[in-house]
Design a protein around this motif. Structure first.
Motif, PDB file in Angstrom:
ATOM      1  N   THR A 393     -21.632 -22.622  -5.483  1.00  0.00           N
ATOM      2  CA  THR A 393     -21.689 -22.541  -7.117  1.00  0.00           C
ATOM      3  C   THR A 393     -22.811 -21.591  -7.168  1.00  0.00           C
ATOM      4  OG1 THR A 393     -20.886 -24.734  -7.620  1.00  0.00           O
ATOM      5  CG2 THR A 393     -22.106 -23.569  -9.067  1.00  0.00           C
ATOM      6  N   SER A 394     -23.919 -21.644  -6.526  1.00  0.00           N
ATOM      7  CA  SER A 394     -24.978 -20.749  -6.605  1.00  0.00           C
ATOM      8  C   SER A 394     -24.862 -19.166  -6.374  1.00  0.00           C
ATOM      9  CB  SER A 394     -26.279 -21.146  -5.919  1.00  0.00           C
ATOM     10  OG  SER A 394     -27.277 -20.004  -6.222  1.00  0.00           O
ATOM     11  N   LEU A 395     -24.023 -19.102  -5.415  1.00  0.00           N
ATOM     12  CA  LEU A 395     -23.339 -17.712  -4.678  1.00  0.00           C
ATOM     13  C   LEU A 395     -22.458 -17.159  -5.728  1.00  0.00           C
ATOM     14  CD1 LEU A 395     -22.933 -18.685  -0.938  1.00  0.00           C
ATOM     15  CD2 LEU A 395     -24.437 -16.872  -1.856  1.00  0.00           C
ATOM     16  N   GLN A 396     -21.619 -18.119  -6.203  1.00  0.00           N
ATOM     17  CA  GLN A 396     -20.477 -17.408  -7.030  1.00  0.00           C
ATOM     18  C   GLN A 396     -21.080 -16.838  -8.416  1.00  0.00           C
ATOM     19  OE1 GLN A 396     -17.330 -16.919  -6.463  1.00  0.00           O
ATOM     20  NE2 GLN A 396     -17.230 -17.747  -4.442  1.00  0.00           N
ATOM     21  N   GLU A 397     -22.092 -17.880  -8.944  1.00  0.00           N
ATOM     22  CA  GLU A 397     -22.606 -17.247 -10.184  1.00  0.00           C
ATOM     23  C   GLU A 397     -23.465 -16.015  -9.954  1.00  0.00           C
ATOM     24  OE1 GLU A 397     -25.107 -20.427 -11.094  1.00  0.00           O
ATOM     25  OE2 GLU A 397     -23.596 -21.755 -12.037  1.00  0.00           O
ATOM     26  N   LYS A 398     -24.013 -15.606  -8.941  1.00  0.00           N
ATOM     27  CA  LYS A 398     -24.782 -14.574  -8.637  1.00  0.00           C
ATOM     28  C   LYS A 398     -23.860 -13.269  -8.441  1.00  0.00           C
ATOM     29  CE  LYS A 398     -29.084 -16.558  -7.483  1.00  0.00           C
ATOM     30  NZ  LYS A 398     -29.643 -16.781  -8.910  1.00  0.00           N
ATOM     31  N   PHE A 399     -22.977 -13.474  -7.517  1.00  0.00           N
ATOM     32  CA  PHE A 399     -22.072 -12.386  -6.908  1.00  0.00           C
ATOM     33  C   PHE A 399     -20.738 -12.363  -7.305  1.00  0.00           C
ATOM     34  CE2 PHE A 399     -25.569 -13.651  -4.062  1.00  0.00           C
ATOM     35  CZ  PHE A 399     -26.257 -12.371  -3.888  1.00  0.00           C
ATOM     36  N   ALA A 400     -20.192 -13.251  -8.145  1.00  0.00           N
ATOM     37  CA  ALA A 400     -18.852 -13.204  -8.451  1.00  0.00           C
ATOM     38  C   ALA A 400     -18.076 -11.999  -8.816  1.00  0.00           C
ATOM     39  CB  ALA A 400     -18.519 -14.315  -9.309  1.00  0.00           C
ATOM     40  N   ASP A 401     -19.045 -11.212  -9.679  1.00  0.00           N
ATOM     41  CA  ASP A 401     -18.515 -10.058 -10.356  1.00  0.00           C
ATOM     42  C   ASP A 401     -18.534  -8.760  -9.522  1.00  0.00           C
ATOM     43  OD1 ASP A 401     -17.796 -11.625 -12.713  1.00  0.00           O
ATOM     44  OD2 ASP A 401     -19.990 -11.037 -13.520  1.00  0.00           O
ATOM     45  N   GLU A 402     -19.104  -8.830  -8.513  1.00  0.00           N
ATOM     46  CA  GLU A 402     -19.535  -7.779  -7.692  1.00  0.00           C
ATOM     47  C   GLU A 402     -19.470  -7.566  -6.279  1.00  0.00           C
ATOM     48  OE1 GLU A 402     -23.627  -6.318  -8.076  1.00  0.00           O
ATOM     49  OE2 GLU A 402     -24.223  -8.111  -9.059  1.00  0.00           O
ATOM     50  N   ALA A 403     -19.228  -9.005  -5.742  1.00  0.00           N
ATOM     51  CA  ALA A 403     -18.832  -9.043  -4.384  1.00  0.00           C
ATOM     52  C   ALA A 403     -17.958 -10.277  -3.863  1.00  0.00           C
ATOM     53  CB  ALA A 403     -20.143  -9.150  -3.597  1.00  0.00           C
ATOM     54  N   GLU A 404     -17.108 -10.194  -2.864  1.00  0.00           N
ATOM     55  CA  GLU A 404     -16.646 -11.306  -2.165  1.00  0.00           C
ATOM     56  C   GLU A 404     -17.273 -12.206  -1.508  1.00  0.00           C
ATOM     57  OE1 GLU A 404     -12.636 -12.344   0.298  1.00  0.00           O
ATOM     58  OE2 GLU A 404     -13.089 -10.404  -0.056  1.00  0.00           O
ATOM     59  N   ILE A 405     -17.230 -13.244  -1.856  1.00  0.00           N
ATOM     60  CA  ILE A 405     -17.945 -14.460  -0.688  1.00  0.00           C
ATOM     61  C   ILE A 405     -17.156 -15.105   0.024  1.00  0.00           C
ATOM     62  CG2 ILE A 405     -19.512 -16.379  -0.967  1.00  0.00           C
ATOM     63  CD1 ILE A 405     -20.656 -13.946  -2.302  1.00  0.00           C
ATOM     64  N   ILE A 406     -17.617 -15.002   1.284  1.00  0.00           N
ATOM     65  CA  ILE A 406     -16.908 -15.759   2.552  1.00  0.00           C
ATOM     66  C   ILE A 406     -17.820 -16.703   3.137  1.00  0.00           C
ATOM     67  CG2 ILE A 406     -15.615 -15.429   4.681  1.00  0.00           C
ATOM     68  CD1 ILE A 406     -15.203 -12.944   3.779  1.00  0.00           C
ATOM     69  N   ILE A 407     -17.606 -18.040   3.267  1.00  0.00           N
ATOM     70  CA  ILE A 407     -18.485 -18.987   3.554  1.00  0.00           C
ATOM     71  C   ILE A 407     -17.955 -19.527   5.095  1.00  0.00           C
ATOM     72  CG2 ILE A 407     -19.782 -21.194   3.325  1.00  0.00           C
ATOM     73  CD1 ILE A 407     -19.514 -20.609   0.246  1.00  0.00           C
ATOM     74  N   THR A 408     -18.690 -19.439   6.181  1.00  0.00           N
ATOM     75  CA  THR A 408     -18.245 -19.956   7.484  1.00  0.00           C
ATOM     76  C   THR A 408     -19.485 -20.680   8.038  1.00  0.00           C
ATOM     77  OG1 THR A 408     -17.041 -19.427   9.407  1.00  0.00           O
ATOM     78  CG2 THR A 408     -18.477 -17.751   8.530  1.00  0.00           C
ATOM     79  N   GLY A 409     -19.057 -20.842   9.556  1.00  0.00           N
ATOM     80  CA  GLY A 409     -20.228 -21.620  10.271  1.00  0.00           C
ATOM     81  C   GLY A 409     -20.013 -23.066  10.419  1.00  0.00           C
ATOM     82  N   THR A 410     -20.810 -23.735  11.024  1.00  0.00           N
ATOM     83  CA  THR A 410     -20.895 -25.279  11.252  1.00  0.00           C
ATOM     84  C   THR A 410     -20.563 -26.040  10.202  1.00  0.00           C
ATOM     85  OG1 THR A 410     -22.293 -24.701  13.051  1.00  0.00           O
ATOM     86  CG2 THR A 410     -21.702 -27.128  12.355  1.00  0.00           C
ATOM     87  N   VAL A 411     -21.181 -25.925   9.112  1.00  0.00           N
ATOM     88  CA  VAL A 411     -21.186 -26.534   7.865  1.00  0.00           C
ATOM     89  C   VAL A 411     -19.684 -26.695   7.353  1.00  0.00           C
ATOM     90  CG1 VAL A 411     -22.085 -27.085   5.639  1.00  0.00           C
ATOM     91  CG2 VAL A 411     -23.677 -26.683   7.332  1.00  0.00           C
ATOM     92  N   PRO A 412     -19.182 -25.563   6.915  1.00  0.00           N
ATOM     93  CA  PRO A 412     -17.875 -25.454   6.516  1.00  0.00           C
ATOM     94  C   PRO A 412     -16.924 -26.003   7.279  1.00  0.00           C
ATOM     95  CG  PRO A 412     -19.033 -23.484   6.123  1.00  0.00           C
ATOM     96  CD  PRO A 412     -19.876 -24.282   6.980  1.00  0.00           C
ATOM     97  N   ILE A 413     -16.862 -25.852   8.530  1.00  0.00           N
ATOM     98  CA  ILE A 413     -16.182 -26.328   9.573  1.00  0.00           C
ATOM     99  C   ILE A 413     -16.145 -28.113   9.613  1.00  0.00           C
ATOM    100  CG2 ILE A 413     -15.782 -26.550  12.111  1.00  0.00           C
ATOM    101  CD1 ILE A 413     -16.463 -23.874  12.357  1.00  0.00           C
ATOM    102  N   PHE A 414     -17.350 -28.425   9.624  1.00  0.00           N
ATOM    103  CA  PHE A 414     -17.550 -29.712   9.360  1.00  0.00           C
ATOM    104  C   PHE A 414     -16.741 -30.717   8.300  1.00  0.00           C
ATOM    105  CE2 PHE A 414     -21.540 -31.715  11.999  1.00  0.00           C
ATOM    106  CZ  PHE A 414     -20.729 -31.208  13.050  1.00  0.00           C
ATOM    107  N   THR A 415     -16.932 -29.790   7.095  1.00  0.00           N
ATOM    108  CA  THR A 415     -16.296 -30.451   5.843  1.00  0.00           C
ATOM    109  C   THR A 415     -14.812 -30.067   6.052  1.00  0.00           C
ATOM    110  OG1 THR A 415     -18.439 -29.563   4.630  1.00  0.00           O
ATOM    111  CG2 THR A 415     -16.420 -29.900   3.319  1.00  0.00           C
TER     112      THR A 415
END
Length: 583
Positions: A393-415
């Motif tokens: 949520t914090s990432l989308q609020e700051k960069f949604a208008d000017e960048a694409e956010i891709i989240i990966t790594g151990t935590v998203p895989i766990f989830t």
């Protein structure tokens, strides 16, 4: 890695290994050690049990040969298809040993009972196959169906367990029906001694008394069962849905100590990786954009609750701030992103010319993408979802208008793995129950009797969930396997009981006589196979990992509960059906 650690580890220089790779490695290593131990224990227990039941060497060697051949074939197929041994599939050896012996015990039990009476080996083989051949085929198919329901899982290791578990069961079926009768016909066999026959007759008396009691008190048994099922379902609603491989290890486990130490001292042992893509070349040459990254970093590092915290956020900003400070005589006041956009590429060039190649880990060659590494503590997988949502949520609020956010790594895989596993288990349970119900209806030739036959199979599953609630056992990706396995295994006794009951009923016997004859014909074999199967799973109680201990207790107890359901509850249900027909 282990060799390198041992080389440098000492009292003055202690090395800790933590993180998801370390936990997975220790878990797999512990399970491999346990599996070797369990195979020996299961092998020994089965041999002892077979000797106690049959008191002859042939009845020990033949079942063990059949199951070892079946297991070897299954593992060979896994090797040919390059399927690795994983945490879920490591239960296959002891599982197939226990299940494979169950089918052979049914054949041998009926064979020796008939052979002791008429002394005609060929006639006894024919009688055993006629009596138990079809039920064994159906029990193998139902067990395979319960396992095969895992094949639709989105998690590859669970899917492998379903495919190769089902394959192993069917291979064992083929060997039992083809090889076992051939060996019985070829080997010189003697009838049992008179004292062993008398002990067998005593067992018939006990089984008859159980049948009479179940039919006499059928109303009370059904009411008590309904209360147990309702209570167990209600209690199961409070079961915690968790997945934490680290919690499977004992408190003095090296990986648990290392992980806790790294979390406490170095602010986290696992990471979440974020890619911020500006979608344009040199998009990172903007102090405004880089300051947004800093703003997110500050917000994230202030997240701290009783359950979780963010240890550190690392990005290209840290490199740029260090360079900017170095250009101003290491004045801490200049540890920040420069306000001059034109200076940013110059600072980056200085860093590249210094000979360091760290920059390529933080940005791409076009300077359009930035990588953020977020250090987090080891948590139960479900707790990551709340932290993940907060950071996203914090990432989308700051960069949604000017960048694409891709989240990966151990935590998203766990989830994602946890969500996928939960969805897969629900599908597996429904598929397993539906397939087995259809098979029972076809086998018994009656929709009503087929559906009624599934009631005794619900009791072990619901009671297992109740036990989990009372004992505080979590529902994780390992204990979720129990339901479909128990459905597939518990239906074995149900198939034998109801098939023989319907056969006796079709001979013109009333419900009381048909139940008694069923007990005489298959009751002893049901008890024998239940002991074999339950012992095969109870050996997991000696495991070094808590998840295997829970798995063994629950599955072994569920199999015993399944037997009690079939010899106590099933006659009561059949009594109710006979009353309805009389009306």
């Amino acid at each position: 890695a282990t060799e390198i650690i041992e080389k440098y580890n000492s009292k003055d220089f202690e090395v800790f290994t933590a993180g998801s790779l370390a936990v997975n490695d220790y878990t797999k290593s512990a399970m491999r050690t346990d599996m070797k131990k369990f195979m020996k224990l299961v092998f020994l227990l089965i041999a002892i049990f077979l000797f106690i039941v049959f008191r002859r060497v042939s009845a020990i060697l033949l079942p063990l040969f059949i199951v070892m051949l079946s297991l070897g074939t299954t593992m060979g197929i896994m090797a040919l298809t390059s399927t690795p041994i994983t945490v879920p599939t490591q239960i296959l050896p002891s599982f197939l040993l226990a299940v494979g012996v169950g089918a052979t015990v049914h054949i041998l039990s009926i064979f020796f009972k008939e052979y002791n009476t008429n002394l005609d080996k060929n006639s006894a083989i024919t009688h055993a196959l006629t009596h138990s051949g079809l039920p064994i085929i159906m029990t193998s198919l139902t067990t395979a169906a319960g396992l095969l329901s895992f094949s639709v899982a989105d998690i590859s290791p669970i899917s492998d367990l379903g495919v190769f578990g089902a394959s192993g069961v069917l291979i064992a079926l083929f060997n039992t029906l083809i090889l076992l009768p051939a060996f019985l016909a070829a080997l010189p066999l003697k009838p049992a001694k008179e004292k062993h026959i008398q002990k067998s007759e005593k067992m018939d008396v006990i089984l008859e008394s159980i049948a009479i009691s179940s039919l006499k008190h059928y109303k009370g048994i059904i009411i008590a069962t309904a209360i147990i099922i309702i209570t167990s379902v209600y209690m199961s609603l409070s079961i915690d849905f968790k997945h934490d491989p680290l919690s499977w290890h004992k408190d003095d486990s090296p990986v648990k100590i290392s992980t806790n130490t790294v979390d406490d001292e170095l602010k986290g042992s696992v990471t979440m990786e974020v890619i911020i893509d500006t979608k344009k070349e040199n998009g990172l040459y903007s102090s405004k954009f880089l300051n947004k990254i800093d703003s997110f970093k500050n917000e994230a590092e202030n997240i701290k609750t009783d359950e979780y915290f963010v240890g550190k956020v690392w990005s290209v900003n840290e490199v740029l701030k260090e360079i900017h400070r170095a250009l101003h005589e290491n004045d801490e006041a200049y540890y920040k992103i420069t306000d001059n956009d034109a200076l940013i590429p110059q600072e980056i060039l200085l860093f590249e010319n210094s000979g360091s190649d760290d920059l390529e880990d933080l940005v791409d060659s076009q300077f359009s993408k930035a990588r953020l590494t977020i250090k987090l503590p080891w948590l139960e997988a479900g707790e990551y979802s709340r932290l993940y949502d907060e950071l996203q949520t914090s990432l989308q609020e700051k960069f949604a208008d000017e960048a694409e956010i891709i989240i990966t790594g151990t935590v998203p895989i766990f989830t994602r793995t946890l969500v996928a596993a939960a969805d897969s288990m629900v599908k597996s349970y429904v598929i397993a129950f539906a397939l087995i119900a259809i098979m029972m209806i076809i086998l018994l030739g009656s929709v009503k009797v087929g559906l009624v036959s599934m009631v005794p199979n619900l009791l072990p599953v619901t009671v297992s969930l109740g036990i989990m609630s009372v004992a505080g056992m979590p529902l994780d990706m390992f204990t979720m396997l129990i339901g479909a396995i128990v459905i597939g295994l518990s239906v074995d006794d149900t198939v034998h009981f109801f098939h023989n009951y319907m056969r006796n009923k079709n001979r013109g016997l009333n419900v009381e006589q048909a139940v008694k004859e069923t007990m005489y014909g298959t009751g002893r074999a049901m008890i024998a196979t239940t002991i074999v199967l339950s012992l095969g799973f109870y050996v997991y109680m000696f495991a070094s990992l808590n998840n295997l201990i829970n798995f063994g207790i629950l599955t072994g107890s569920a199999i015993i509960m399944a037997l009690l359901s079939d010899i106590i509850l099933a006659p009561a249900l059949l009594k109710i059906l006979s009353k309805e027909k009389e009306k």
